[in-house]
Design a protein around this motif. Structure first.
Motif, PDB file in Angstrom:
ATOM      1  N   PRO A   1     -43.832   2.834  36.166  1.00 46.11           N
ATOM      2  CA  PRO A   1     -43.917   2.797  34.784  1.00 46.11           C
ATOM      3  C   PRO A   1     -42.330   2.900  33.802  1.00 46.11           C
ATOM      4  CG  PRO A   1     -45.063   4.395  35.910  1.00 46.11           C
ATOM      5  CD  PRO A   1     -44.353   3.759  36.864  1.00 46.11           C
ATOM      6  N   THR A   2     -42.361   2.109  32.987  1.00 42.60           N
ATOM      7  CA  THR A   2     -41.038   2.066  32.218  1.00 42.60           C
ATOM      8  C   THR A   2     -40.691   3.378  31.312  1.00 42.60           C
ATOM      9  OG1 THR A   2     -39.546   0.490  31.311  1.00 42.60           O
ATOM     10  CG2 THR A   2     -41.446   0.538  30.172  1.00 42.60           C
ATOM     11  N   LEU A   3     -39.526   3.256  31.079  1.00 41.41           N
ATOM     12  CA  LEU A   3     -39.120   4.743  30.307  1.00 41.41           C
ATOM     13  C   LEU A   3     -38.438   4.187  28.986  1.00 41.41           C
ATOM     14  CD1 LEU A   3     -36.821   5.849  33.191  1.00 41.41           C
ATOM     15  CD2 LEU A   3     -39.174   6.369  33.002  1.00 41.41           C
TER      16      LEU A   3
ATOM     17  N   LYS B   1     -34.818  11.513  27.816  1.00 45.23           N
ATOM     18  CA  LYS B   1     -34.064  12.338  28.989  1.00 45.23           C
ATOM     19  C   LYS B   1     -34.483  11.782  30.398  1.00 45.23           C
ATOM     20  CE  LYS B   1     -37.752  16.013  28.212  1.00 45.23           C
ATOM     21  NZ  LYS B   1     -38.158  16.842  27.691  1.00 45.23           N
ATOM     22  N   GLU B   2     -35.797  11.059  30.532  1.00 49.38           N
ATOM     23  CA  GLU B   2     -36.078  10.668  31.849  1.00 49.38           C
ATOM     24  C   GLU B   2     -35.097   9.521  32.197  1.00 49.38           C
ATOM     25  OE1 GLU B   2     -38.183  10.931  29.366  1.00 49.38           O
ATOM     26  OE2 GLU B   2     -39.478  12.669  30.107  1.00 49.38           O
ATOM     27  N   TYR B   3     -34.862   8.523  31.353  1.00 45.03           N
ATOM     28  CA  TYR B   3     -33.965   7.681  31.704  1.00 45.03           C
ATOM     29  C   TYR B   3     -32.546   8.265  31.914  1.00 45.03           C
ATOM     30  CZ  TYR B   3     -30.503   3.840  31.556  1.00 45.03           C
ATOM     31  OH  TYR B   3     -29.414   3.135  32.095  1.00 45.03           O
TER      32      TYR B   3
ATOM     33  N   GLN C   1     -31.692  11.061  33.144  1.00 45.67           N
ATOM     34  CA  GLN C   1     -31.896  11.639  34.555  1.00 45.67           C
ATOM     35  C   GLN C   1     -31.705  10.530  35.459  1.00 45.67           C
ATOM     36  OE1 GLN C   1     -35.699  12.662  35.916  1.00 45.67           O
ATOM     37  NE2 GLN C   1     -35.007  14.674  36.567  1.00 45.67           N
ATOM     38  N   LEU C   2     -32.358   9.556  35.417  1.00 44.92           N
ATOM     39  CA  LEU C   2     -32.236   8.415  36.294  1.00 44.92           C
ATOM     40  C   LEU C   2     -30.794   7.804  36.467  1.00 44.92           C
ATOM     41  CD1 LEU C   2     -33.248   5.923  37.923  1.00 44.92           C
ATOM     42  CD2 LEU C   2     -34.021   4.709  35.905  1.00 44.92           C
TER      43      LEU C   2
ATOM     44  N   MET D   1     -33.944   1.596  38.608  1.00 39.00           N
ATOM     45  CA  MET D   1     -34.861   2.338  39.532  1.00 39.00           C
ATOM     46  C   MET D   1     -34.829   2.069  40.880  1.00 39.00           C
ATOM     47  SD  MET D   1     -38.326   2.473  37.178  1.00 39.00           S
ATOM     48  CE  MET D   1     -38.574   3.637  35.771  1.00 39.00           C
TER      49      MET D   1
ATOM     50  N   THR E   1     -38.055  17.422  33.688  1.00 41.61           N
ATOM     51  CA  THR E   1     -37.818  16.164  33.441  1.00 41.61           C
ATOM     52  C   THR E   1     -38.038  15.257  34.940  1.00 41.61           C
ATOM     53  OG1 THR E   1     -36.348  16.384  31.655  1.00 41.61           O
ATOM     54  CG2 THR E   1     -36.318  14.374  32.862  1.00 41.61           C
ATOM     55  N   ASP E   2     -38.744  14.371  34.958  1.00 43.97           N
ATOM     56  CA  ASP E   2     -38.998  13.482  36.176  1.00 43.97           C
ATOM     57  C   ASP E   2     -39.196  12.039  35.766  1.00 43.97           C
ATOM     58  OD1 ASP E   2     -39.634  12.533  38.539  1.00 43.97           O
ATOM     59  OD2 ASP E   2     -41.392  13.638  38.702  1.00 43.97           O
ATOM     60  N   TRP E   3     -38.195  11.405  36.043  1.00 42.32           N
ATOM     61  CA  TRP E   3     -38.091   9.914  35.505  1.00 42.32           C
ATOM     62  C   TRP E   3     -39.383   9.119  36.259  1.00 42.32           C
ATOM     63  CZ3 TRP E   3     -37.160   6.080  39.185  1.00 42.32           C
ATOM     64  CH2 TRP E   3     -36.589   6.361  40.190  1.00 42.32           C
TER      65      TRP E   3
ATOM     66  N   PRO F   1     -42.930   9.363  34.056  1.00 40.06           N
ATOM     67  CA  PRO F   1     -42.569   9.390  32.585  1.00 40.06           C
ATOM     68  C   PRO F   1     -43.722   9.358  31.686  1.00 40.06           C
ATOM     69  CG  PRO F   1     -42.754   7.256  33.405  1.00 40.06           C
ATOM     70  CD  PRO F   1     -43.032   8.006  34.744  1.00 40.06           C
ATOM     71  N   PRO F   2     -43.622   9.653  30.324  1.00 40.96           N
ATOM     72  CA  PRO F   2     -44.795   9.572  29.471  1.00 40.96           C
ATOM     73  C   PRO F   2     -45.056   8.247  29.008  1.00 40.96           C
ATOM     74  CG  PRO F   2     -42.461  10.184  28.246  1.00 40.96           C
ATOM     75  CD  PRO F   2     -42.321  10.246  29.705  1.00 40.96           C
TER      76      PRO F   2
ATOM     77  N   LEU G   1     -45.866   5.467  26.386  1.00 41.30           N
ATOM     78  CA  LEU G   1     -44.820   5.083  25.493  1.00 41.30           C
ATOM     79  C   LEU G   1     -45.420   4.480  24.091  1.00 41.30           C
ATOM     80  CD1 LEU G   1     -41.859   3.724  27.687  1.00 41.30           C
ATOM     81  CD2 LEU G   1     -42.006   5.990  26.546  1.00 41.30           C
TER      82      LEU G   1
ATOM     83  N   ILE H   1     -43.419   4.656  21.469  1.00 42.03           N
ATOM     84  CA  ILE H   1     -42.161   4.388  20.537  1.00 42.03           C
ATOM     85  C   ILE H   1     -41.921   2.925  20.508  1.00 42.03           C
ATOM     86  CG2 ILE H   1     -40.962   6.649  21.878  1.00 42.03           C
ATOM     87  CD1 ILE H   1     -39.508   4.778  23.614  1.00 42.03           C
TER      88      ILE H   1
ATOM     89  N   GLN I   1     -46.335  15.534  24.230  1.00 46.96           N
ATOM     90  CA  GLN I   1     -45.744  15.011  25.596  1.00 46.96           C
ATOM     91  C   GLN I   1     -46.344  16.131  26.578  1.00 46.96           C
ATOM     92  OE1 GLN I   1     -41.467  14.413  25.924  1.00 46.96           O
ATOM     93  NE2 GLN I   1     -41.785  13.688  28.213  1.00 46.96           N
TER      94      GLN I   1
END
Lengths: 362, 362
Positions: A29-31, A36-38, A40-41, A250, B2-4, B7-8, B10, B12, B318
Motif C-alpha cells: 500500500p502506498t504512503l 511519518k510513515e514515509y 520512517q521508510l 520500499m 509508526t509502521d510504513w 500505512p493509513p 489515504l 489526502i 487514524q
C-alpha cells in the motif's frame, strides 16, 4: 508473439531479473510522502545505504534514472566558467560528456578506445594542466563490461589533486563492486536500482560529499528537479523535495536489509565468483573483449571470435527458454555480446544460461 | 507506532488510495527497456492516453514527479531572452514561478489571493502588453481545491493570442476534470499518476503540442533529462530517452484500459458526483474555502468555520480507522482541511470517511 505480460527472463546488463519476493514489495500500500510513515521508510533505507556505500555523508534518492544524476552532478557542482574533464571509454561515459555540454558547461574529453581502461597516469597528465575543476569517471562501463581502476585513480587524486571534484557513474558497479565512498574521497557517486540492487527501473541512488553540497550553494542555473540543495534540505526531514517513487523505495529497503545482513565483503565476493565463472566460460568458448585485469564482475562482454550470429542465438534461446542475454552495445553489436551477473542472479542461473548458449553454438 | 508497512488509507489529495488490483500491476516481471515487449507496452499505453487527453499530438512518459515537467516546459519552450507570465493562485502555481526563475528565465507573476481563481480578463489584460511568449496556468490548485476556468481562458487565448504558448499543470485535474488538449490549443499539459490515475507516485504523463516541440529545437540550455527533443526521438521507437519506471507504466496501462472502457464523459461525471457529495456535506457542516463555482471536483477544501482542531481529528480517525485526510496546505493549515475524491475513491468510501469526521466533531 510479443506479449509484455509474459516477458523473457533477463540476463541483459540491466534491467536485470527481479525475484518475485522483491517484485511483491512494489505492491505494498502506498504512503503519503509528507507523512511519518514515509519518513520512517526513507530514514531506514538511507541508513542502510550509508552502510552499503561506506559513507557518513549525504545519500539522496532521486525519482529518475541514474542518467538524471549525470545532469545533476554537472548542474550542481560545475560553474559556467569552469571546465570539467570527462573520461570516456564507452557509450555511457561518452554520453556523460554530451550531457555536460547540454548543460552549457565547458567540457574536455579524455578518450580511450572502447574496451580500454582510463588509466591513472592518463588522468594525472590531464589534471596536471591545472585547467579542471572536476572530473567524471565511470566505474564500470556497461557498454563494454570494463571496470576502470578507480581505487588507484582515487589514491592519485587524493594525493595530487585534492581540490578537484570527483563524480563517479557507478551504475553497473554499485553493490557489485567495492565502493568505499568516504575513503575514496569521491564527491558524487550514483546508480540506478535496476542493476545490482535487482529492482525494476525508476529510482536512482546518489551519495554526495559535504564539500560538493557546499559548493553547489553558489553554482547558478542548478534548476529545480535535481537541485542538491533542495535534496539536502528535504533530507533533514527524511523527505525528498518532490514526490518520490515510493514503491521502489520500499523494494530498495527490502534489498538493503538483505545486503546489510549478508555483508558487503561477501556481496562483492559473490559477484567476483559469478564474474570468474562467466569469464572462464567466455575464454574457453570465445574470448574476453577487455583485458582480463579490467573485466567486470557484474557483466561480461565476450568477443564473438566464432562469428556466430548473436541476434539469432538470442532469438533461439528466447523462443526455447523465454530468456535473453545482451547483444553488443551500439557499434559493438554482433562483434561482442554481454551477459549480466549481478544482483539476485545466481551461479545456477548462469550455468543454465551458458548451457543453453553452448547448445546453440555447438 | 509508526509502521510504513501498515500505512493509513489515504484521502489526502495525493498520493491517493490505490486499489489492490492496481498495486499488483506494479509487481509484474520487469522488461528490458530496449526490447519489443517494452515498446509494445508503451505504444498501447500512449495510444490510450491520447484518447483520454483527446489529442493526436505527442504524449510523453517521464520518470519523475510532475514537478519535473514544470522545469521541462520552461527549459524546452522559453528562451533566455523571452518572458513567461506565471499565473499564481496557490502553493503549487506559486512554486512553478520559482522553478521558472531557477531555470534562469524571465518571469512575471499574475498573483491572486489563495482560494481565488485566475480569471480570463486578468490574463487578457496582462497578455495585451505584448511582453509574453508563454503563460503558465494551473487547472486545479491542489493547495486550495480551486479549479480555474481554463476552458474560458483558452477560448480567449485562441482568439486573441494564438501565438502565445500555454503550459498547464493538470496534476490534480487530469482524468478527473474535462481535458480536450487539442481543442483547447494547449502546448504542454502534465500530471503525476498518484492523483486521479490512482497509481502510486513515480511517473508523470505529459502531452506536448507539435508547435511546442518545434519551438524547443531552437531553445538553448534544455539540458538532458527533460529534453523534449530526446523524448520525441525516442517516442518514434515507442521508447523513452532514459530508462523508464516500468512498473508504473504497467499500472498506467491497466488504469487507462479501465478509463477508456468507462468513457471519459462518464469518468468526469463520476468525479462531479463525488465533488457534489462532499461539497454538500462541507457546506452543511463547515463552509467551502473557494467560491462554489470554482470548487474542484477532485478535492474539496473546507473552511474550518467550527474552529475544530484539524490535526487532532485526523489523528483520532487514524487511530480508530487507520485512515487520514488532509490538513490545510502551508499557511492554510488548521484554517482549512482537504478531502480527496478522485481516482478509484468511491461515494461509499466518502460516506464512510465523512461519517467518521461527523463522529469526531459531534
Amino acid at each position: 508473439m510479443t506479449d509484455w505480460k509474459n516477458p523473457p527472463r533477463l540476463f541483459i546488463p540491466g534491467p536485470v531479473q527481479v525475484n518475485d519476493d522483491v517484485l511483491q514489495q512494489l505492491a505494498r500500500p502506498t504512503l503519503g510522502h509528507r507523512g511519518k510513515e514515509y519518513s520512517q521508510l526513507q530514514a531506514q533505507t538511507v541508513d542502510m545505504l550509508k552502510k552499503i556505500l561506506f559513507t557518513d555523508q549525504n545519500v539522496f534518492l532521486s525519482t529518475s534514472s541514474a542518467s538524471g544524476i549525470w545532469e545533476a552532478s554537472i548542474r550542481n557542482c560545475v560553474g559556467f566558467e569552469e571546465t570539467v574533464l570527462c573520461t570516456c571509454c564507452g557509450a555511457f561515459s561518452d554520453k556523460w560528456a554530451d550531457v555536460a555540454r547540454s548543460c552549457g558547461r565547458n567540457v574536455d574529453e579524455l578518450k580511450v578506445d572502447w574496451g580500454k581502461p582510463v588509466l591513472t597516469e592518463m588522468i594525472d597528465e590531464r589534471l596536471a594542466t591545472g585547467k579542471y575543476t572536476a572530473v567524471t569517471l565511470v566505474y564500470n562501463e556497461t557498454s563494454t563490461g570494463l571496470t576502470n581502476p578507480l581505487y588507484e585513480v582515487s589514491e592519485m587524486m587524493k594525493e595530487k589533486y585534492p581540490d578537484i571534484l570527483v563524480f563517479v557513474d557507478a551504475v553497473s558497479a554499485m553493490v557489485g563492486l567495492p565502493l568505499h565512498f568516504d575513503e575514496l574521497g569521491w564527491d558524487v557517486v550514483f546508480a540506478s536500482v535496476q542493476k545490482a540492487f535487482a529492482i525494476p527501473p525508476g529510482l536512482a541512488v546518489a551519495a554526495v560529499s559535504n564539500r560538493a553540497l557546499e559548493k553547489s550553494k553558489n553554482v547558478p542555473g542548478r534548476g529545480y528537479y535535481f537541485d542538491f540543495q533542495s535534496f539536502a534540505k528535504s533530507a533533514e526531514k527524511n523527505q525528498t523535495p518532490t514526490t518520490p517513487v515510493i514503491p521502489h523505495i520500499m523494494a530498495l529497503n527490502y534489498q538493503c536489509e538483505k545486503l546489510v545482513k549478508e555483508g558487503m565483503e561477501k556481496v562483492w565476493q559473490r559477484h567476483e565468483k559469478m564474474g570468474e565463472f562467466v569469464r572462464s566460460w567466455a575464454k574457453e568458448k570465445f574470448a574476453l573483449f577487455c583485458e582480463e585485469k579490467y573485466a567486470s564482475n557484474t557483466l561480461t562482454t565476450a568477443q564473438n571470435t566464432r562469428g556466430i550470429n548473436v541476434a539469432d542465438v538470442i532469438k533461439a534461446i528466447q523462443e526455447k527458454h523465454n530468456t535473453i542475454f545482451g547483444n553488443g552495445y551500439g557499434k559493438l553489436k554482433e562483434e561482442t555480446f554481454r551477459i549480466a551477473h549481478m544482483g539476485d542472479i545466481t551461479l545456477d542461473d548462469l550455468k543454465e544460461l551458458l548451457g543453453w548458449i553452448d547448445e546453440e553454438i555447438a
